[in-house]
Design a protein around this motif. Structure first.
Motif, PDB file in Angstrom:
ATOM      1  N   ILE A   3       0.853  -1.182   0.000  1.00 28.71           N
ATOM      2  CA  ILE A   3       0.000   0.000   0.000  1.00 28.71           C
ATOM      3  C   ILE A   3       0.889   1.231   0.000  1.00 28.71           C
ATOM      4  CG2 ILE A   3      -1.791   1.288   1.227  1.00 28.71           C
ATOM      5  CD1 ILE A   3      -2.595  -1.349   2.572  1.00 28.71           C
ATOM      6  N   ASP A   4       0.655   2.132  -0.934  1.00 27.60           N
ATOM      7  CA  ASP A   4       1.427   3.365  -1.013  1.00 27.60           C
ATOM      8  C   ASP A   4       0.894   4.346   0.045  1.00 27.60           C
ATOM      9  OD1 ASP A   4       2.508   5.901  -1.693  1.00 27.60           O
ATOM     10  OD2 ASP A   4       2.779   5.246  -3.769  1.00 27.60           O
ATOM     11  N   ARG A   5       1.757   4.745   0.950  1.00 23.06           N
ATOM     12  CA  ARG A   5       1.370   5.655   2.017  1.00 23.06           C
ATOM     13  C   ARG A   5       0.802   6.964   1.470  1.00 23.06           C
ATOM     14  NH1 ARG A   5      -0.518   5.957   7.062  1.00 23.06           N
ATOM     15  NH2 ARG A   5       0.196   7.799   8.198  1.00 23.06           N
ATOM     16  N   GLU A   6       1.380   7.456   0.377  1.00 26.37           N
ATOM     17  CA  GLU A   6       0.903   8.713  -0.197  1.00 26.37           C
ATOM     18  C   GLU A   6      -0.533   8.597  -0.695  1.00 26.37           C
ATOM     19  OE1 GLU A   6       2.250  11.757  -0.163  1.00 26.37           O
ATOM     20  OE2 GLU A   6       3.754  10.831   1.141  1.00 26.37           O
ATOM     21  N   ASP A   7      -0.908   7.414  -1.203  1.00 23.23           N
ATOM     22  CA  ASP A   7      -2.297   7.206  -1.628  1.00 23.23           C
ATOM     23  C   ASP A   7      -3.242   7.374  -0.441  1.00 23.23           C
ATOM     24  OD1 ASP A   7      -1.527   6.719  -4.211  1.00 23.23           O
ATOM     25  OD2 ASP A   7      -1.807   4.556  -4.129  1.00 23.23           O
ATOM     26  N   MET A   8      -2.880   6.784   0.703  1.00 17.27           N
ATOM     27  CA  MET A   8      -3.729   6.868   1.889  1.00 17.27           C
ATOM     28  C   MET A   8      -3.796   8.302   2.417  1.00 17.27           C
ATOM     29  SD  MET A   8      -4.948   3.830   2.304  1.00 17.27           S
ATOM     30  CE  MET A   8      -4.977   3.844   0.496  1.00 17.27           C
ATOM     31  N   LEU A   9      -2.672   8.995   2.419  1.00 18.44           N
ATOM     32  CA  LEU A   9      -2.668  10.381   2.894  1.00 18.44           C
ATOM     33  C   LEU A   9      -3.521  11.268   1.989  1.00 18.44           C
ATOM     34  CD1 LEU A   9       1.072  10.833   3.925  1.00 18.44           C
ATOM     35  CD2 LEU A   9      -0.901  10.442   5.419  1.00 18.44           C
ATOM     36  N   ILE A  11      -6.234  10.425   0.447  1.00 15.91           N
ATOM     37  CA  ILE A  11      -7.641  10.220   0.803  1.00 15.91           C
ATOM     38  C   ILE A  11      -7.974  10.903   2.118  1.00 15.91           C
ATOM     39  CG2 ILE A  11      -9.407   8.504   1.372  1.00 15.91           C
ATOM     40  CD1 ILE A  11      -7.855   6.511  -0.311  1.00 15.91           C
ATOM     41  N   THR A  12      -7.109  10.710   3.119  1.00 15.23           N
ATOM     42  CA  THR A  12      -7.432  11.240   4.448  1.00 15.23           C
ATOM     43  C   THR A  12      -7.459  12.766   4.473  1.00 15.23           C
ATOM     44  OG1 THR A  12      -5.110  11.048   5.140  1.00 15.23           O
ATOM     45  CG2 THR A  12      -6.569   9.209   5.654  1.00 15.23           C
ATOM     46  N   ARG A  13      -6.794  13.394   3.520  1.00 17.31           N
ATOM     47  CA  ARG A  13      -6.872  14.861   3.464  1.00 17.31           C
ATOM     48  C   ARG A  13      -8.277  15.328   3.119  1.00 17.31           C
ATOM     49  NH1 ARG A  13      -1.302  14.580   1.688  1.00 17.31           N
ATOM     50  NH2 ARG A  13      -1.883  14.292  -0.492  1.00 17.31           N
ATOM     51  N   ARG A  14      -9.116  14.420   2.623  1.00 13.51           N
ATOM     52  CA  ARG A  14     -10.525  14.742   2.325  1.00 13.51           C
ATOM     53  C   ARG A  14     -11.446  14.242   3.440  1.00 13.51           C
ATOM     54  NH1 ARG A  14      -6.651  15.931  -1.441  1.00 13.51           N
ATOM     55  NH2 ARG A  14      -7.577  17.111  -3.168  1.00 13.51           N
ATOM     56  N   ALA A  61      -9.188   6.963  11.105  1.00 11.25           N
ATOM     57  CA  ALA A  61      -8.225   6.105  11.800  1.00 11.25           C
ATOM     58  C   ALA A  61      -7.790   4.916  10.955  1.00 11.25           C
ATOM     59  CB  ALA A  61      -8.833   5.607  13.113  1.00 11.25           C
ATOM     60  N   ILE A  62      -8.640   4.478  10.053  1.00 14.35           N
ATOM     61  CA  ILE A  62      -8.326   3.273   9.269  1.00 14.35           C
ATOM     62  C   ILE A  62      -7.335   3.580   8.142  1.00 14.35           C
ATOM     63  CG2 ILE A  62      -9.348   1.511   7.752  1.00 14.35           C
ATOM     64  CD1 ILE A  62     -11.775   1.612   9.737  1.00 14.35           C
ATOM     65  N   PRO A  63      -7.618   4.467   7.192  1.00 11.14           N
ATOM     66  CA  PRO A  63      -6.615   4.731   6.152  1.00 11.14           C
ATOM     67  C   PRO A  63      -5.386   5.483   6.655  1.00 11.14           C
ATOM     68  CG  PRO A  63      -8.506   6.171   5.864  1.00 11.14           C
ATOM     69  CD  PRO A  63      -8.879   5.185   6.926  1.00 11.14           C
ATOM     70  N   PHE A  64      -5.509   6.195   7.782  1.00 13.55           N
ATOM     71  CA  PHE A  64      -4.386   6.974   8.307  1.00 13.55           C
ATOM     72  C   PHE A  64      -3.456   6.137   9.190  1.00 13.55           C
ATOM     73  CE2 PHE A  64      -2.501  10.472  10.932  1.00 13.55           C
ATOM     74  CZ  PHE A  64      -1.954  11.186   9.881  1.00 13.55           C
ATOM     75  N   SER A  65      -3.824   4.875   9.412  1.00 10.68           N
ATOM     76  CA  SER A  65      -3.031   4.007  10.282  1.00 10.68           C
ATOM     77  C   SER A  65      -1.687   3.660   9.647  1.00 10.68           C
ATOM     78  CB  SER A  65      -3.808   2.722  10.586  1.00 10.68           C
ATOM     79  OG  SER A  65      -4.057   2.003   9.396  1.00 10.68           O
ATOM     80  N   ASP A 169     -11.607  -1.238  16.676  1.00  7.23           N
ATOM     81  CA  ASP A 169     -10.813  -2.432  16.962  1.00  7.23           C
ATOM     82  C   ASP A 169     -10.244  -2.997  15.664  1.00  7.23           C
ATOM     83  OD1 ASP A 169     -11.057  -2.496  19.713  1.00  7.23           O
ATOM     84  OD2 ASP A 169     -12.883  -3.714  19.682  1.00  7.23           O
ATOM     85  N   TRP A 170     -11.057  -2.888  14.592  1.00  8.13           N
ATOM     86  CA  TRP A 170     -10.605  -3.279  13.264  1.00  8.13           C
ATOM     87  C   TRP A 170     -11.545  -2.652  12.241  1.00  8.13           C
ATOM     88  CZ3 TRP A 170     -13.482  -6.451   9.825  1.00  8.13           C
ATOM     89  CH2 TRP A 170     -14.591  -7.091  10.374  1.00  8.13           C
ATOM     90  N   GLY A 171     -11.198  -2.785  10.983  1.00 10.16           N
ATOM     91  CA  GLY A 171     -12.035  -2.220   9.937  1.00 10.16           C
ATOM     92  C   GLY A 171     -11.423  -2.452   8.573  1.00 10.16           C
ATOM     93  N   PHE A 172     -12.023  -1.832   7.564  1.00 10.26           N
ATOM     94  CA  PHE A 172     -11.489  -2.012   6.214  1.00 10.26           C
ATOM     95  C   PHE A 172     -11.860  -0.844   5.319  1.00 10.26           C
ATOM     96  CE2 PHE A 172     -15.625  -4.268   6.163  1.00 10.26           C
ATOM     97  CZ  PHE A 172     -16.232  -3.733   5.040  1.00 10.26           C
ATOM     98  N   LEU A 173     -11.092  -0.723   4.247  1.00 11.43           N
ATOM     99  CA  LEU A 173     -11.332   0.226   3.158  1.00 11.43           C
ATOM    100  C   LEU A 173     -11.574  -0.590   1.900  1.00 11.43           C
ATOM    101  CD1 LEU A 173     -11.143   3.097   1.791  1.00 11.43           C
ATOM    102  CD2 LEU A 173      -8.692   2.649   1.557  1.00 11.43           C
ATOM    103  N   PHE A 174     -12.712  -0.342   1.240  1.00 10.34           N
ATOM    104  CA  PHE A 174     -13.044  -1.084   0.019  1.00 10.34           C
ATOM    105  C   PHE A 174     -13.721  -0.152  -0.977  1.00 10.34           C
ATOM    106  CE2 PHE A 174     -16.029  -3.297  -2.717  1.00 10.34           C
ATOM    107  CZ  PHE A 174     -15.226  -4.270  -3.264  1.00 10.34           C
TER     108      PHE A 174
END
Length: 205
Positions: A3-9, A11-14, A61-65, A169-174
């Motif tokens: 997973i590319d960290r920049e991709d997650m960041l 998304i989380t900026r939105r 919390a999930i994509p920013f982890s 406790d857990w989760g997912f991005l889909f």
């Protein structure tokens, strides 16, 4: 798959009050045995400012982890994407943008049958749309959009008091967001306790 960290960041900026990408939030409160004890489904902007802030913190919390440590990518095989599969259910929820309560109930019951931690918990589902901007060769963003990334964030959280949700406790991005694009064959699973492989069994055979 990495997973590319920049991709997650990106998304989380939105996922802030001023730049909110979420259209709807739905959820269920589950008892100790995994049975549905109550549900809700509303437009995200109908929440109070305090509720929006609290729920954005949960979703983010999930994509920013910690990428590739707490958040890992898993792949749906062709057999996992057949009619009646959890993949098909997630795709349908994404397509209807959480506006179908029957499909949501199917998700809650599916997870409740397979996840029974021994205490009450909640399942929160967020639906978002992100217009992925074109990036020039110098990595600066341009206003025009390459595609719309439509996605779900699911957070499974302990509850306390009057249905007060804690952090996931857990989760997912889909679907997964890979190379700044939609990857419907991927799901990113979050677990701060390193249980991603076990949890992936809920989705992938």
């Amino acid at each position: 798959m990495h997973i590319d960290r920049e991709d997650m960041l990106e998304i989380t900026r939105r996922m802030t009050v001023s730049r909110n990408c979420f259209g709807r939030i739905a959820g269920a409160y589950m008892d100790e045995e995994g049975y549905v004890d109550g549900t809700f489904n509303t437009h995200f902007l109908k929440l109070t400012a305090a509720e929006r802030t609290r729920n954005l913190k949960i979703a983010k919390a999930i994509p920013f982890s910690d990428t590739n440590v707490e958040l890992k990518n898993f792949r749906f095989h062709p057999g996992d994407r057949k009619p009646g599969s959890i993949w098909q259910l997630l795709m349908a929820l994404r397509e209807c943008e959480l506006k179908n309560d029957a499909l949501l109930l199917n998700l809650y019951e599916y997870l409740g049958e397979r996840y029974q931690p021994g205490f009450p918990y909640c399942i929160y589902v967020f639906q978002g749309n992100y217009d992925v901007p074109v990036k020039r060769s110098d990595k600066a963003e341009q206003w025009e959009s390459e595609e719309v990334y439509s996605f779900l964030v699911c957070a499974v959280c302990p509850v306390s008091g009057d249905y007060e949700a804690g952090m996931p406790d857990w989760g997912f991005l889909f679907p997964a967001f890979s190379n700044r694009s939609t990857d419907v064959e991927g799901i990113n699973i979050y677990s701060p306790e390193g249980r991603q492989e076990e949890l992936a069994g809920l989705f992938i055979k």
